[in-house]
Structure formats: C-alpha cells, structure tokens
Design an enzyme around this catalytic site. Structure first.
Site: not given
Ligand code: KIV
Length: 280
Positions: A56-57, A95, A194
């Site tokens: 979700d990044s 995610d 993280e």
């Molecule tokens: O959303 C994302 O990219 C993540 C990673 C940073 C683990 O959860």
C-alpha cells in the site's frame, strides 16, 4: 502507448513460489522481496525475487498521497491483478489497506477473499500485532495465507506520530517482540519487521519459526524487502535503511530533457520513425 509493449505471455510457465515453499526457506538462503505495482515492473523484477509485494506504499509511489491511510481495497485489487499478470515465478502478496480488515475477522475475510479471487495473488499482508492475532488465525484457518507486519506499521502513523524507528525503549521492544510472536503463533507464514533497532529484529528472527522479512531491521533476518521506487532511486529523500541501487529519477529527467530538445529542434521524429507513402 506502443503496440510492442506487451507481456511475454507465450513463454512456458516456470514453477511458481508457493506459500509452503516460502515458509520452508526459514534458516536457508535469504528470501528476496520487492514491492511492485504494475504488470511490467512485476515482469522485470520477477526473475530476481522470491516474492513481489503489492504494497500500500503505492499511496506515495504511484498516487502522491501523504500516507497509506487513504488507500482503498479496490485500488489494491486493481494493482494486485496487474502484478499477478506480470509475475511468473514470484509469490504475489497483496497488502490489505487500512480500514479493510481491522473491525473484525469477518470483515477481514470478506476483504481478503476478494483480494485472492479478483487478483490471482496467493497471499495477503496485514499490519498489526497482538490485536490482529485472532484475525490472522481466522483467515489462515479459512484458506487465506497471511504475512504479518510489525514494528513500524505505516497505517498507524496517526497513532505513532511519524515514521521513526521503533523499539528504542525496553517496553516498546517487549511489545514488538510479543506482537511478532502472537502473529506467528496465530499462523502467519511470514512476518515483515519494519524500522526497528537491529538487535530486536535479530532476536525476533532467531525466535520465530516462520521467516522474518526485514526492512530497516537486520541483515540476520530470513529475507529483505524494499520499496522498489526507493531502491531504484526514484525519490531524492529516502529513509536511512534504503540502499539506492540506481538513480532512476536523474536518468528519467535526462531522457525527458533530450526528448524535449529534439522535439523543439525538429530532430525527432527522424525519417526512421515515419511511415512512407506507398510507391506509386
Ligand atoms: O507497503 C509496503 O510497501 C510495505 C513494505 C514497506 C513492507 O508494507
């Protein structure tokens, strides 16, 4: 859009990484994971990755949002399906966005089953520790493989107050260790840790029986994950834990500058880019 930009869909299908095979890599060769958000990027990263995370990044990397909080389930499903189309051998993990799973195990099952049905991905990831353990158990018992995510959990930015490293005090260390233990005991096949102090990450990796995937964590984790845009150098500012393997933003800007100069000077298109009229 060029009509030549198609996925290589006719190549024979190699063996895909499964959830049990991923889990069985605990204590073996480190697991390689990157985020991906599009079919073409998935296709490019796939040969080098054990898993691709549709993170979700994408809130920040694709949509220019200030945090992951506004991301919707429909958005994750659209990008999850694109990545699943591009990936050939990597395990695709999607995610769960904020608000799609926290209310109850039943809400989580409704959302996660949509993700698996509509994307073709094999697993979901959700953030949270002890409070999410019952949900992880509920999903795992009903055919939904869950990757956990503890430590710095970006969806909790409004509680945490920022994205600083976690686990600097004894109480917080104990809480994060308990969170990881609870999620693993509930049936998570892997746990992302993280942004925590290194000794804490190393001790979590040593104590859990499932793979621990680090990001800003420890080299002794069972694998590593990075946001692909960070790793490729798409942004000028990144967290301390990011290693830039390229400076793609500079190369994109240089290419755009050259294109602009050539258009203005009428050097592009050249004769080789034009269609000739049929000979009379
Ligand atoms: O959303 C994302 O990219 C993540 C990673 C940073 C683990 O959860």
């Amino acid at each position: 859009m060029s009509t030549t930009a198609t996925l290589n869909a006719n190549a024979p299908a190699p063996r895909r990484m499964t959830v049990p095979a991923f889990r069985a890599r605990k204590g073996q060769e480190p697991l390689v994971m990157l985020t991906a958000y599009t079919a073409r990027m998935a296709e490019l990263l796939d040969p080098c990755c054990d898993a691709l995370l549709v993170g979700d990044s994408l809130a920040q990397t694709i949509y220019g949002l200030p945090s992951t909080v506004p991301v919707t389930l429909d958005t994750m499903i659209a990008h999850g399906a694109a990545v699943a189309r591009g990936a050939r051998t990597a395990l695709v993990v999607v995610d769960m966005p904020f608000g799609s799973y926290e209310a109850s195990p039943e809400q989580a099952f409704a959302s996660a089953s949509r993700v698996l049905k509509e994307t073709g991905a094999a697993a979901i990831k959700l953030e949270g520790g002890e409070a999410m353990a019952a949900t992880v158990a509920f999903l795992s018992a009903r055919g939904i493989p869950v990757m956990g995510h503890v430590g710095l959990t970006p969806q909790a930015v409004n509680i945490l107050g920022g994205y600083g490293a976690r686990g600097r005090g004894h109480a917080e260390q104990a809480k994060i260790a308990a969170d990881a233990e609870a999620i693993a005991a509930a049936g998570a096949f892997a746990v992302v840790v993280e942004g925590v102090v290194e000794p804490l990450a190393a001790s979590i990796a040593a104590s859990l029986s499932c793979p621990v995937i680090g990001i800003g964590a420890s080299a002794s984790c069972d694998g590593q994950v990075l946001v692909v845009d960070d790793m490729l150098g798409m942004f000028e500012r990144t967290a301390r834990f990011v290693k830039r393997y390229d400076t793609l933003s500079e190369r994109i800007q240089a290419a755009a500058r050259t294109y602009s100069e050539e258009v203005k000077a009428r050097r592009f298109p050249g004769p080789e880019h034009l269609y000739e009229a049929p000979k009379a």
